[in-house]
Design an enzyme around this catalytic site. Sequence first.
Site, mmCIF file in Angstrom:
data_model
loop_
_atom_site.group_PDB
_atom_site.id
_atom_site.type_symbol
_atom_site.label_atom_id
_atom_site.label_comp_id
_atom_site.label_asym_id
_atom_site.label_seq_id
_atom_site.Cartn_x
_atom_site.Cartn_y
_atom_site.Cartn_z
ATOM 1 N N HIS A 123 0.835 -1.196 0.000
ATOM 2 C CA HIS A 123 0.000 0.000 0.000
ATOM 3 C C HIS A 123 0.874 1.251 0.000
ATOM 4 C CE1 HIS A 123 -3.967 -1.592 0.215
ATOM 5 N NE2 HIS A 123 -3.813 -2.196 1.381
ATOM 6 N N CYS A 155 0.301 1.780 -5.857
ATOM 7 C CA CYS A 155 -0.638 2.656 -6.556
ATOM 8 C C CYS A 155 -0.078 4.069 -6.678
ATOM 9 C CB CYS A 155 -1.983 2.702 -5.816
ATOM 10 S SG CYS A 155 -2.852 1.123 -5.790
ATOM 11 N N ARG A 211 -0.179 2.599 -11.636
ATOM 12 C CA ARG A 211 0.802 1.863 -10.842
ATOM 13 C C ARG A 211 2.185 2.490 -11.021
ATOM 14 N NH1 ARG A 211 -3.317 0.645 -9.340
ATOM 15 N NH2 ARG A 211 -4.286 -1.421 -9.061
#
Length: 262
Positions: A166, A240, A249
Amino acid sequence: MRERIPVVVQGRRTRRSRAARALWTGAELAVTLGAVLLLLVVHQLWWTNRQAQHAADDQVDRLERQWDARPPSPAAPPAPGDDEGAAARTGRGGPSPGTSARRAAGRSPAPPRNRAYAVLRIPRIGLTAPVAEGVGKAAVLNKGYVGHYPHSAQPGEAGNVALAGHRNTHGEPFRRLDRLRTGDTVLLDTAGARYTYVVRRTLPRTTPADGTVLAAVPYSSVHPAQRFTAPGAYLTLTTCTPEYTSAYRLVVWGVLRSTQSR
């Protein structure tokens, strides 16, 4: 002379009173809704980070205690030689057949799914995070872990070690991944060895469907100029981008420089 009795008209005042009460009630509901939304944002952006980071730190401590308690492991496969390292850095040539055969013969089985088994360290951005097998959100990424893509190479092996994490919320281990530069060091620690990778390329933005960035010899099908062309021992980090979105990405590629047995 008749005395007139004043007539009080209350209809208009009643309507005004009702309108005022409705307006006040609406204002109270708006304030309440705003407070609830604020609490949700605080929970998502702060509390989930605090929980996940704490859990990830604990997992790193547990792994390191387990490794320290184990007897010495057999020597790890030798690191790539000068010729192989140069080929991986430039994208030309490839490892010698003997080196590839030794790595293929020493390939270890995949760790149990969703279980942490390695530690990722990136000095440039001050990152230390556990690595677990799998990239499921609930089971891995939302715990603040870095996830290892199943079927990609394991640390130190020929092929491509592909990892995801993340960038925002839930520990956000890859929050500052965009700060990595060519030549930066990335360390992958396992029970048996420390694998040192060196950053070679960064792809600032590509689509989520650009799956070839995880290939054994990685390249971008969206940005064809971004590619390696020879077999080697690669590392791919994905997250991300831009921040707080999942529209694109960010990809960082590295190559294996050395292996040090524990």
